[in-house]
Scaffold this motif. Structure first.
Motif, PDB file in Angstrom:
ATOM      1  N   ILE A 240       0.838  -1.206   0.000  1.00 40.54           N
ATOM      2  CA  ILE A 240       0.000   0.000   0.000  1.00 40.54           C
ATOM      3  C   ILE A 240       0.870   1.252   0.000  1.00 40.54           C
ATOM      4  O   ILE A 240       0.618   2.200  -0.758  1.00 40.54           O
ATOM      5  N   ALA A 241       1.920   1.249   0.822  1.00 36.48           N
ATOM      6  CA  ALA A 241       2.827   2.409   0.860  1.00 36.48           C
ATOM      7  C   ALA A 241       3.516   2.602  -0.487  1.00 36.48           C
ATOM      8  O   ALA A 241       3.648   3.740  -0.972  1.00 36.48           O
ATOM      9  N   ALA A 242       3.950   1.507  -1.109  1.00 38.58           N
ATOM     10  CA  ALA A 242       4.607   1.606  -2.414  1.00 38.58           C
ATOM     11  C   ALA A 242       3.639   2.125  -3.472  1.00 38.58           C
ATOM     12  O   ALA A 242       4.013   2.943  -4.325  1.00 38.58           O
ATOM     13  N   ALA A 243       2.386   1.683  -3.414  1.00 36.05           N
ATOM     14  CA  ALA A 243       1.387   2.152  -4.375  1.00 36.05           C
ATOM     15  C   ALA A 243       1.159   3.658  -4.231  1.00 36.05           C
ATOM     16  O   ALA A 243       1.086   4.392  -5.228  1.00 36.05           O
ATOM     17  N   ARG A 244       1.065   4.119  -2.990  1.00 33.66           N
ATOM     18  CA  ARG A 244       0.872   5.551  -2.767  1.00 33.66           C
ATOM     19  C   ARG A 244       2.068   6.355  -3.275  1.00 33.66           C
ATOM     20  O   ARG A 244       1.912   7.445  -3.850  1.00 33.66           O
ATOM     21  N   ALA A 245       3.272   5.816  -3.072  1.00 29.21           N
ATOM     22  CA  ALA A 245       4.477   6.518  -3.531  1.00 29.21           C
ATOM     23  C   ALA A 245       4.511   6.601  -5.049  1.00 29.21           C
ATOM     24  O   ALA A 245       4.890   7.653  -5.612  1.00 29.21           O
ATOM     25  N   ILE A 246       4.122   5.544  -5.724  1.00 31.55           N
ATOM     26  CA  ILE A 246       4.098   5.550  -7.193  1.00 31.55           C
ATOM     27  C   ILE A 246       3.116   6.583  -7.719  1.00 31.55           C
ATOM     28  O   ILE A 246       3.424   7.367  -8.626  1.00 31.55           O
ATOM     29  N   ILE A 247       1.926   6.604  -7.142  1.00 31.02           N
ATOM     30  CA  ILE A 247       0.902   7.555  -7.601  1.00 31.02           C
ATOM     31  C   ILE A 247       1.342   8.983  -7.331  1.00 31.02           C
ATOM     32  O   ILE A 247       1.214   9.865  -8.200  1.00 31.02           O
ATOM     33  N   ALA A 249       4.411  10.201  -7.010  1.00 35.27           N
ATOM     34  CA  ALA A 249       5.525  10.573  -7.883  1.00 35.27           C
ATOM     35  C   ALA A 249       5.039  10.828  -9.304  1.00 35.27           C
ATOM     36  O   ALA A 249       5.491  11.774  -9.973  1.00 35.27           O
ATOM     37  N   PHE A 250       4.127  10.003  -9.767  1.00 34.52           N
ATOM     38  CA  PHE A 250       3.620  10.171 -11.128  1.00 34.52           C
ATOM     39  C   PHE A 250       2.836  11.473 -11.260  1.00 34.52           C
ATOM     40  O   PHE A 250       2.992  12.213 -12.240  1.00 34.52           O
ATOM     41  N   GLU A 251       1.988  11.749 -10.284  1.00 29.69           N
ATOM     42  CA  GLU A 251       1.197  12.981 -10.335  1.00 29.69           C
ATOM     43  C   GLU A 251       2.078  14.214 -10.229  1.00 29.69           C
ATOM     44  O   GLU A 251       1.828  15.235 -10.893  1.00 29.69           O
ATOM     45  N   GLU A 254       3.688  14.716 -13.605  1.00 26.17           N
ATOM     46  CA  GLU A 254       2.721  15.281 -14.550  1.00 26.17           C
ATOM     47  C   GLU A 254       2.573  16.786 -14.359  1.00 26.17           C
ATOM     48  O   GLU A 254       2.542  17.551 -15.335  1.00 26.17           O
ATOM     49  N   ARG A 255       2.494  17.233 -13.095  1.00 25.72           N
ATOM     50  CA  ARG A 255       2.362  18.668 -12.819  1.00 25.72           C
ATOM     51  C   ARG A 255       3.575  19.444 -13.294  1.00 25.72           C
ATOM     52  O   ARG A 255       3.459  20.581 -13.752  1.00 25.72           O
ATOM     53  N   GLU A 256       4.737  18.823 -13.205  1.00 22.82           N
ATOM     54  CA  GLU A 256       5.973  19.498 -13.589  1.00 22.82           C
ATOM     55  C   GLU A 256       6.334  19.283 -15.046  1.00 22.82           C
ATOM     56  O   GLU A 256       7.361  19.803 -15.511  1.00 22.82           O
ATOM     57  N   GLY A 257       5.532  18.541 -15.764  1.00 20.10           N
ATOM     58  CA  GLY A 257       5.785  18.323 -17.182  1.00 20.10           C
ATOM     59  C   GLY A 257       6.928  17.378 -17.478  1.00 20.10           C
ATOM     60  O   GLY A 257       7.472  17.370 -18.582  1.00 20.10           O
ATOM     61  N   ARG A 258       7.295  16.539 -16.509  1.00 23.98           N
ATOM     62  CA  ARG A 258       8.377  15.582 -16.720  1.00 23.98           C
ATOM     63  C   ARG A 258       7.832  14.290 -17.324  1.00 23.98           C
ATOM     64  O   ARG A 258       6.795  13.795 -16.923  1.00 23.98           O
ATOM     65  N   GLY A 259       8.569  13.770 -18.298  1.00 22.87           N
ATOM     66  CA  GLY A 259       8.116  12.565 -18.973  1.00 22.87           C
ATOM     67  C   GLY A 259       8.610  11.283 -18.339  1.00 22.87           C
ATOM     68  O   GLY A 259       8.079  10.209 -18.594  1.00 22.87           O
ATOM     69  N   VAL A 260       9.648  11.384 -17.523  1.00 26.31           N
ATOM     70  CA  VAL A 260      10.237  10.194 -16.900  1.00 26.31           C
ATOM     71  C   VAL A 260      10.032  10.270 -15.393  1.00 26.31           C
ATOM     72  O   VAL A 260      10.311  11.288 -14.760  1.00 26.31           O
ATOM     73  N   GLY A 265      14.510   4.260  -7.635  1.00 25.35           N
ATOM     74  CA  GLY A 265      15.402   3.807  -8.691  1.00 25.35           C
ATOM     75  C   GLY A 265      14.745   3.028  -9.806  1.00 25.35           C
ATOM     76  O   GLY A 265      15.416   2.607 -10.755  1.00 25.35           O
ATOM     77  N   ARG A 266      13.433   2.826  -9.735  1.00 20.10           N
ATOM     78  CA  ARG A 266      12.723   2.060 -10.765  1.00 20.10           C
ATOM     79  C   ARG A 266      11.832   2.972 -11.583  1.00 20.10           C
ATOM     80  O   ARG A 266      11.138   3.839 -11.040  1.00 20.10           O
ATOM     81  N   MET A 267      11.899   2.799 -12.917  1.00 21.01           N
ATOM     82  CA  MET A 267      11.082   3.632 -13.792  1.00 21.01           C
ATOM     83  C   MET A 267       9.606   3.278 -13.626  1.00 21.01           C
ATOM     84  O   MET A 267       9.228   2.108 -13.507  1.00 21.01           O
ATOM     85  N   VAL A 268       8.767   4.301 -13.599  1.00 19.47           N
ATOM     86  CA  VAL A 268       7.324   4.135 -13.436  1.00 19.47           C
ATOM     87  C   VAL A 268       6.619   4.557 -14.709  1.00 19.47           C
ATOM     88  O   VAL A 268       6.840   5.664 -15.216  1.00 19.47           O
ATOM     89  N   GLU A 269       5.762   3.671 -15.223  1.00 16.08           N
ATOM     90  CA  GLU A 269       4.973   3.964 -16.420  1.00 16.08           C
ATOM     91  C   GLU A 269       3.494   3.924 -16.055  1.00 16.08           C
ATOM     92  O   GLU A 269       3.122   3.587 -14.925  1.00 16.08           O
ATOM     93  N   ASN A 270       2.663   4.239 -17.056  1.00 19.92           N
ATOM     94  CA  ASN A 270       1.222   4.270 -16.807  1.00 19.92           C
ATOM     95  C   ASN A 270       0.704   2.954 -16.239  1.00 19.92           C
ATOM     96  O   ASN A 270      -0.165   2.935 -15.362  1.00 19.92           O
ATOM     97  N   LEU A 271       1.220   1.837 -16.743  1.00 23.98           N
ATOM     98  CA  LEU A 271       0.718   0.537 -16.277  1.00 23.98           C
ATOM     99  C   LEU A 271       1.014   0.334 -14.793  1.00 23.98           C
ATOM    100  O   LEU A 271       0.212  -0.282 -14.075  1.00 23.98           O
ATOM    101  N   HIS A 272       2.153   0.867 -14.315  1.00 22.44           N
ATOM    102  CA  HIS A 272       2.464   0.753 -12.897  1.00 22.44           C
ATOM    103  C   HIS A 272       1.509   1.600 -12.055  1.00 22.44           C
ATOM    104  O   HIS A 272       1.121   1.210 -10.949  1.00 22.44           O
ATOM    105  N   VAL A 273       1.138   2.752 -12.599  1.00 22.31           N
ATOM    106  CA  VAL A 273       0.196   3.621 -11.891  1.00 22.31           C
ATOM    107  C   VAL A 273      -1.174   2.958 -11.819  1.00 22.31           C
ATOM    108  O   VAL A 273      -1.841   2.998 -10.776  1.00 22.31           O
TER     109      VAL A 273
END
Length: 290
Positions: A240-247, A249-251, A254-260, A265-273
């Protein structure tokens, strides 16, 4: 709660002929109950058990637990009466053993509707033969009323002439075929039972295997299996903590316009979100059951 997110971590078989067991089930921490008219009931007790189980299912005394009735198979003399009575009781689902084809599902659906089953009463199809494994997709897509595939691993092992061994290597092909069919059709799927009630370590290992494979939960034969099953099939605090961290970081990205986006240390993509959001939704659904 959507059917997709309804917790089915632990699904306990309860013998329909045992009034005391049906009463005890009201206090057990099972996500769902299968009130059994098939294997757990002797032939001369079928009619009495049917009345008892249908009264229990209609009672509304089981709280948030999903209540299902397992009827006798299509090829038995009890099936038609079981389905008619279950339809009138209006449980959450009717569990039907030895489903081998889309035609079997259609026959059950027709019988339920002819007997006046409410729309909310779903079909759970037990898939437990080599024929069912090879027709899993057509079974899973046969009806909108069908909500869950239930693995019948004891019968499958018997028909394969396979041994019950740790890791279940002889059954993995069938388990995988049914998982693929369920996910392709958008249905839930439950792992089969574990027979050695006294082997806590073996049971926990099989629960972990089932969850890793992708099953929504496991069918159980004894109340002692409920706690470990509920725990293993639920998201852990770390998950649960890891899921919250992924969401988060992704959000933020998105706000900062970063694509990566990277988390620990692990890349997060839409499927991970999407997976992270499902983890939180499952945790919320479990919490909502109380």
């Amino acid at each position: 709660m959507s059917d997709d997110l309804r917790p089915r971590r632990s699904v306990l078989y309860m013998p329909g002929a045992n009034e005391r067991a049906l009463e005890k089930a009201k206090t057990l921490p099972a996500d769902a109950l299968i009130l059994d008219l098939e294997d757990a009931v002797a032939p001369d007790a079928k009619a009495e058990a049917r009345d008892r189980v249908c009264a229990a299912a209609a009672s509304g005394e089981y709280g948030s637990r999903e209540i299902t009735i397992r009827v006798n198979g299509l090829d038995t003399r009890w099936h038609a009466d079981d389905v008619r009575a279950a339809a009138q009781a209006g449980p959450d689902a009717v569990v039907v053993p030895k489903i081998n084809s889309a035609a079997d599902v259609a026959a059950v659906e027709k019988a339920l509707e002819a007997a006046g089953a409410p729309d909310r009463t779903r079909i759970w199809a037990m898939v437990e033969t080599p024929v069912a494994m090879l027709h899993a997709e057509e079974i899973a897509t046969a009806s909108e009323r069908l909500a869950v595939l239930v693995m019948g691993t004891n019968d499958l092992a018997k028909e394969l002439h396979a041994e019950h061994v740790p890791g279940r290597q002889p059954l993995l092909t069938g388990l995988g075929l049914c998982l693929l069919a369920a996910r392709a059709a958008g249905k839930a799927i439950l792992d089969g039972v574990y027979n050695d009630i006294g082997n806590e370590e073996g049971f926990a290992a099989e629960c972990r295997q089932g969850r890793q494979m992708g099953f929504d939960g496991k069918t159980l034969i004894h109340p002692s299996q409920l706690e470990p099953c509920n725990r293993i099939f639920a998201p852990s605090e770390d998950e649960i903590a890891a899921a919250r961290a992924i969401i988060a970081a992704f959000e933020e990205a998105e706000r900062e316009g970063r694509g990566v986006v990277t988390v620990n240390g692990r890349m997060v993509e839409n499927l991970h979100v999407e997976q992270a959001r499902r983890t939180l939704a499952v945790a919320d659904a479990i919490a909502a059951m109380g």
